[in-house]
Structure formats: structure tokens, C-alpha cells
Design a protein around this motif. Sequence first.
Motif, PDB file in Angstrom:
ATOM      1  N   UNK A   1      -9.791  -7.397  16.311  1.00 41.61           N
ATOM      2  CA  UNK A   1      -9.632  -8.345  15.197  1.00 41.61           C
ATOM      3  C   UNK A   1      -8.502  -9.295  15.564  1.00 41.61           C
TER       4      UNK A   1
ATOM      5  N   UNK B   1       0.843  -1.209   0.000  1.00 49.11           N
ATOM      6  CA  UNK B   1       0.000   0.000   0.000  1.00 49.11           C
ATOM      7  C   UNK B   1       0.871   1.250   0.000  1.00 49.11           C
TER       8      UNK B   1
ATOM      9  N   UNK C   1     -17.391  -8.662   9.387  1.00 48.31           N
ATOM     10  CA  UNK C   1     -17.335  -7.624   8.350  1.00 48.31           C
ATOM     11  C   UNK C   1     -15.972  -7.643   7.644  1.00 48.31           C
ATOM     12  N   UNK C   2     -14.904  -7.723   8.435  1.00 54.72           N
ATOM     13  CA  UNK C   2     -13.559  -7.728   7.843  1.00 54.72           C
ATOM     14  C   UNK C   2     -13.347  -8.983   7.002  1.00 54.72           C
TER      15      UNK C   2
ATOM     16  N   UNK D   1     -16.201   2.669   8.656  1.00 56.34           N
ATOM     17  CA  UNK D   1     -17.317   1.886   9.197  1.00 56.34           C
ATOM     18  C   UNK D   1     -16.781   0.714  10.047  1.00 56.34           C
ATOM     19  N   UNK D   2     -15.769   0.042   9.505  1.00 53.10           N
ATOM     20  CA  UNK D   2     -15.164  -1.092  10.234  1.00 53.10           C
ATOM     21  C   UNK D   2     -14.500  -0.611  11.520  1.00 53.10           C
TER      22      UNK D   2
ATOM     23  N   UNK E   1     -10.968   2.030   6.605  1.00 55.39           N
ATOM     24  CA  UNK E   1     -12.411   1.792   6.469  1.00 55.39           C
ATOM     25  C   UNK E   1     -13.101   2.295   7.744  1.00 55.39           C
TER      26      UNK E   1
ATOM     27  N   UNK F   1      -3.170  -6.629   5.140  1.00 53.41           N
ATOM     28  CA  UNK F   1      -4.515  -6.394   4.577  1.00 53.41           C
ATOM     29  C   UNK F   1      -5.492  -5.990   5.681  1.00 53.41           C
ATOM     30  N   UNK F   2      -5.452  -6.732   6.788  1.00 48.16           N
ATOM     31  CA  UNK F   2      -6.344  -6.413   7.926  1.00 48.16           C
ATOM     32  C   UNK F   2      -6.072  -4.993   8.418  1.00 48.16           C
TER      33      UNK F   2
ATOM     34  N   UNK G   1     -10.509  -8.696  -1.445  1.00 49.25           N
ATOM     35  CA  UNK G   1      -9.305  -7.851  -1.445  1.00 49.25           C
ATOM     36  C   UNK G   1      -8.326  -8.337  -2.515  1.00 49.25           C
TER      37      UNK G   1
ATOM     38  N   UNK H   1     -16.983   0.213  14.173  1.00 52.50           N
ATOM     39  CA  UNK H   1     -17.590  -0.996  14.741  1.00 52.50           C
ATOM     40  C   UNK H   1     -16.625  -1.685  15.721  1.00 52.50           C
ATOM     41  N   UNK H   2     -15.351  -1.745  15.340  1.00 49.04           N
ATOM     42  CA  UNK H   2     -14.347  -2.360  16.244  1.00 49.04           C
ATOM     43  C   UNK H   2     -14.308  -1.592  17.558  1.00 49.04           C
TER      44      UNK H   2
ATOM     45  N   UNK I   1     -12.185  -8.973   3.117  1.00 54.06           N
ATOM     46  CA  UNK I   1     -10.926  -9.590   2.671  1.00 54.06           C
ATOM     47  C   UNK I   1     -11.137 -10.600   1.540  1.00 54.06           C
TER      48      UNK I   1
ATOM     49  N   UNK J   1      -7.383  -2.183   6.173  1.00 52.43           N
ATOM     50  CA  UNK J   1      -8.830  -1.954   6.320  1.00 52.43           C
ATOM     51  C   UNK J   1      -9.130  -1.203   7.614  1.00 52.43           C
TER      52      UNK J   1
ATOM     53  N   UNK K   1     -17.553  -6.970  13.806  1.00 50.92           N
ATOM     54  CA  UNK K   1     -16.409  -6.401  13.074  1.00 50.92           C
ATOM     55  C   UNK K   1     -15.576  -7.513  12.434  1.00 50.92           C
ATOM     56  N   UNK K   2     -15.429  -8.629  13.147  1.00 50.80           N
ATOM     57  CA  UNK K   2     -14.626  -9.734  12.593  1.00 50.80           C
ATOM     58  C   UNK K   2     -15.273 -10.299  11.342  1.00 50.80           C
TER      59      UNK K   2
END
Lengths: 363, 123
Positions: free
Chosen positions: A306, A211, B7-8, A328-329, A326, A318-319, B15, A332-333, B12, A322, B4-5
Motif C-alpha cells: 500500500x 484506536x 480495496x483499501x 481479507x485485505x 482486516x 487509518x491505512x 472510515x 490480498x496484500x 477508507x 486496516x 489491495x490498493x
Amino acid sequence: MRVFQILTTVSYGDAVSNDCLALFELLKTSGYETYVYAENIGKQAERMGVKPYARLQKLRDDDIILYHLSTGTELNERIKALNGRKFIIYHNTTPPDVFVPYSGKLARLCSCGLDETRSLKGTFEGGFCDSDFNRQQLISYGYECPLKVRPILIPFEDYKKDPDAETLEQMGGDTKENDHKIKNVLFVGRIAPNKCQEDLISLLYAYRKMYSDPIRLILAGNPSGLEKYMAKLKVFAGELGLEDIVFTGQISFAKILAYYRSADAFVSMSEHEGFCVPLVEAMFFDVPILAYSSTAVPETLGGSGIIFDSKDPSHAARCLHEILNNKELRDLIISEQKERLKFFGYGNVSEIFMKQFKEFTGQ
Amino acid sequence: MSTAREMLSDILLSSGAANVDVPVSFDDISVCGASSADGYLESLEREFSDRAKVIPQYRDLKEKLGGALFGFYINHSVEQQNEINARFLDVLREFKANNDEIVRLSNRLKELESRMDDNGGIR
């Protein structure tokens, strides 16, 4: 009835010491006559009334001893001979193997700690464990006394103090008030091989290859006693062209607060945690958590944050991408973490501890 | 509503970023090589400085009684250990001082070599 907490070291700032001092205040305000004795005492702890173990007063049979165990120490042997009703507060000991290449002293301490924990299995009437992971470990060592799980008591009021202004500015300001051009990815914890900071460096490398948005990795932790590991981390980072990683070294509490307040994500690759207080701290500061699923980590997160099971730097990158980008994510977390944080609230954990304490002691 | 888990996990699946190989393995880095590059001698010096200052002490009643009877031997042993550690500390400091000098001379040598021309003269 008097309540004595005994442990090897009380130094304001580390998780075991903070737990002990918070319990001291709780027992005192609950009306118990209570004392803390330790072999090594930091200056601030001394001011708070912690006394040297060498001056431990004569104990009576009805005295309660709460013994904090987290490492190898001669106290583990001496505790057996003390009068009084003994209870263990078990914080876990890091597996010694990870220290072997870096510190013979720490490897020996942890090895002794594990042996001594096993040898103490018949010493206690009961035990308090920071996590079910710790409880299961004591059971596997042959402990047959009743063992109760209660989270570490965290005095969150301290976290409301002012952060170090200079550090906060260097990191781009408070995350809640600033949209950082360079996002701050934070890990807080001793620089130690069980915490696997090298995997965070690999994650940073992968992220920058995958990225283009700029991120900064901050490793906030004390390397004392593990300078060899720290040196290897720096060479590793250099070989990957990542010379800009922030190694804070040992820092003041105000600076830790500044790093939490300016963090955009908290990432852990640790492979051994008996509880992991920094996860709860990240929850408190509304920092979204990304963590490798190991030992007590999933239990402390309790479904929030997460987690991932494989240490693939590309997957972790990648996680993280996001989480950082992101909204929204991210929201929420944070909202799930806020919910989880309620369980670790001072009032709730105090209540759990006092209930268990009264069940054990009958008083 | 998904967590959230969840959603991610859904995000992915779609992705597209390709995997990256990390070209260097942490395990391949030598502890000794890394240590000499970053203050390992200083940490050794600190450790032996601490060890040279161990204070002999008696711990419980049994040891106090033992100390009263055989205290000379207990303290003598600790003091001997401290003396050995203090001597090691001297050697370590001498080694460190020489090491600094060796590094300085090596750097000077490299600097002079870089200024030499093909015939061995100084440019």
C-alpha cells in the motif's frame, strides 16, 4: 578477460556490499576470473576474498571494471585513470541537504558524491542501475552511455537462517504462528534523516489517539554518525509520551531476522531510496507493506503493498489499522507481494544481470 | 477482482475515525538540546579518536613517486593533523569530565534546596 569489482567499502550486511558479493559469486560460478577490491574491508568480506584497493594489480585494456558508486570517495577520481573497460553500477547518493543539521561529514561526503558522479559522466562504456529512478538521475547528470536497469541481487538463502530466539520471544513470536496481543510495526533502515523516522513516530502517536488496539513501533537501524538525529528522535518521542519505541541500534543479522519474522506490518516514511532492499525483505517474510510514495519506492513495490502520497499521520494510521485488523485485505496484500517477489528472485535477477553484462562486454 | 490498493481505498471512504493533530513538531526540537541529553559528547570523542589515528599512505604510482621526492612533507602534514586532533581529544575529555562533575554538583544543589525550609534552615 578478467572482471574486477571496485568499491569504497565492503562490509557484510549493507545493501551495496551484499550486491557486490552476490555478483562476485555469480560471476565466479559463471566461469569468469573475477576479483573484488575495496578501500575498507569488513572481516567477513576479507574471508570471502575481497582484497585491499591499495594492492590492485595492474589492469589490462581488455579487463572489465564494474565500479559501484554510492558515495563521495577519492576512488571516484582514481577510477578515471585505470586501464580497462569501465562500467558503473549506480546505487544513488543521498541528497546532502538532509544531513547538514546532523553531520557535516556525511553532508560533505554526499555532496562530493553527487559532484563526482557528474564528473564521471564520460568515464564509463555503460551502466547498471538499481532502478529506473537511478537511471533517470544519471541521464539528468549528462550520462550518454547505455544505461540498463537491473534490481539489486539479493541472496535470499541467507534469510532462511535461524532468527535470534530471545528477540523473537520478546516480540511475541513468529507472526505466522502467533496472534500478537501487541502488534509489531517495523521499519528497517539506517537511523537517518532521509528515512524520516520522525514521521513514523507521528504515525504511532496518531494511531494511539485514534484506536485502542495496542501496537509497538520498532526502528531497526544503526545510528552511527547520526547520533544527533537519533537524540532528536528520542526527545520527540518523549515529548509525545512514546517512550516505549524500540530503537534497536546496530544489531546482528539473526536479530534482524527475528524482527522481520515477528512483524505484523512494515511501514516506510522514507523520502529518498535508490532501491530500498528492506521492502523486498518484507515481501520475503510475508509482512504487509505500507509506504510513503517517494523516489524508487513505488518502482520497487511494482503495484504491490500500500502506498500513500501525503504524509498525513491520521491517514497513515487509518491505512495501518486496516492492514493490521482486516484479514481479507492483509491476505490480498501478502499475495500481491509474493507475486512481485518473484521478479526479485535470485535466478531471475542473475539472468537479467548476465544478459546485460554479455550485451555490454560482448563476452 | 480489485487490488489491495483499490480495496483499501474503498474501505477508507467509509472510515469514521477523526483526524488527530500531533501537538509537537519535530522541527521545533533543538538539535543542541537533544544532543546534550544523549551521548553527543561520546560520539564526538569517538570521532576525534578516529581522526587522531589517520595513517599516512601513498595511493598510486604518481603519489608514490611524489612521496619518494616529497614524502617528508606529505607525512609530516598528516602527522601534524593527527597531533592537533589528539590534543583536541584531550581538551574534549577534560571538558567531559568537568561536565559530569557540574551535573553531579547541580543535582546535589537541587536536592539540598528541596530540603530547605522557609527560613533557610535544613528540614
